[in-house]
Design an enzyme around this catalytic site. Sequence first.
Site, PDB file in Angstrom:
ATOM      1  N   CYS A 288     -15.807   2.989 -81.639  1.00  0.00           N
ATOM      2  CA  CYS A 288     -16.862   2.927 -82.956  1.00  0.00           C
ATOM      3  C   CYS A 288     -17.066   4.366 -83.454  1.00  0.00           C
ATOM      4  O   CYS A 288     -16.999   5.233 -82.556  1.00  0.00           O
ATOM      5  CB  CYS A 288     -18.081   1.989 -82.403  1.00  0.00           C
TER       6      CYS A 288
ATOM      7  N   CYS B 242     -17.676  10.217 -83.297  1.00  0.00           N
ATOM      8  CA  CYS B 242     -17.201  10.211 -81.918  1.00  0.00           C
ATOM      9  C   CYS B 242     -15.808   9.731 -81.943  1.00  0.00           C
ATOM     10  O   CYS B 242     -15.000   9.827 -80.904  1.00  0.00           O
ATOM     11  CB  CYS B 242     -17.957   8.819 -81.560  1.00  0.00           C
TER      12      CYS B 242
ATOM     13  N   HIS C 241     -19.831  10.241 -72.474  1.00  0.00           N
ATOM     14  CA  HIS C 241     -19.018  10.186 -73.673  1.00  0.00           C
ATOM     15  C   HIS C 241     -19.140  11.588 -74.316  1.00  0.00           C
ATOM     16  O   HIS C 241     -20.239  12.075 -74.833  1.00  0.00           O
ATOM     17  CB  HIS C 241     -19.680   9.163 -74.448  1.00  0.00           C
TER      18      HIS C 241
END
Length: 403
Positions: A389, A93, A359
């Site tokens: 994160c 991510c 996202h």
Amino acid sequence: MTANSAIIYDAVRTPRSKGKADGTLHEVKPIDLGAGLLNALQTRNNLDTAYVDDVVMGCVSPVGEQGSDIAKMAVQNAGWDESVAGVQLNRFCASGLEAINTAAAKVAAGWEQLIVAGGIECMSRVPMGSDGGAMAADAAFAVKESFVPQGIGADTIATIDGYSRADVDAYALESQKRAAAARDNGWFDASVVPVKDCNGLIILERDDFIKPNSTMEGLGALKASFAEMGKYGFDDIILKKYNTLERIDHVHTPGNSSGIVDGASAVLIGNERIGKDLGLKPRARIVTTAILSTDPIIMLTGPGPAAKKALKTARMNTRDIDLWEINEAFASVALRYMRDLDISHDITNVVGGSIAMGHPLGATGGCILSSMLDELERRDLSTGMLSLCVGGGMGISTIIERV
């Protein structure tokens, strides 16, 4: 600034839309989504692309239509000068922000003068997890390393910190309100590039994943996403390590977790000299970056420590940061981040986040940078911290400062 300061000259992103077959951007190929942003950077900055050394793009599922070094394919698809290189990278991510940090490091080292960095993720066309990998697809590795899905890690953070279902839903509702207000007031418009088809007709102009009519009642009616999964043995893996817990409270749902969407981002980064030579207007500089790793089982506790590491490197403290941005992978991640750093929600994710807007994995780092930069300018503030994160327990952070 020094001669090789990594300066942000522009930052753009696409609107974000549902990452399923019925999403607005499903018809758009990843290389077209990326090329559209590159063309926008070229037009907005009257850019001679022959001066661009490299294009660095994050992509978390680099297979199929997103495989074969999508960054270089997007460069060619945009018709940029044949001298422009391109590379795809994957730090889960954090890929978009890692691309930006990598570009900044190269510029700061004096090795390259002008780089585009960001990310591309078309989750409707290349589903999350389709690239496989040891973390979830290799049973021997998963057992050896006590792998637990991220959602259960998020529920564990909520359990340890004492965040109730009402707490995470309330956070999610505020994200929706802030994102809807920002979109509807035009606060994203300076950086959001409309996606167009081959005939120049607009497919999507603004984020359409936001749910402005969300309510606590509606959020409260959603079922916990990871309770059943926890029964398969994943809760037991967590409880074996965190043996002071009696159970895992499963509080995360689709309503208080980040959404699956399509999107892309691109940031123009260079040194001071190239900016003057090309007549580019500096908007901010990248002060410092940080990467580290924490518990890989919970997997989501890295952002706070990464932010602290960045502050230490920059010889700054929390009072020196005007606005904070934490990727809203799950509501508990954002709540933990604010607790770790002892910061207020008043200055954190001030225009909402991934719970509301979605996202797009490899692109999100660039998306939150453009929103942060726009908001610093709109509020006439100076300094912002960006954090995400990351799979495997990693955390990433970047400090930017307007110039």
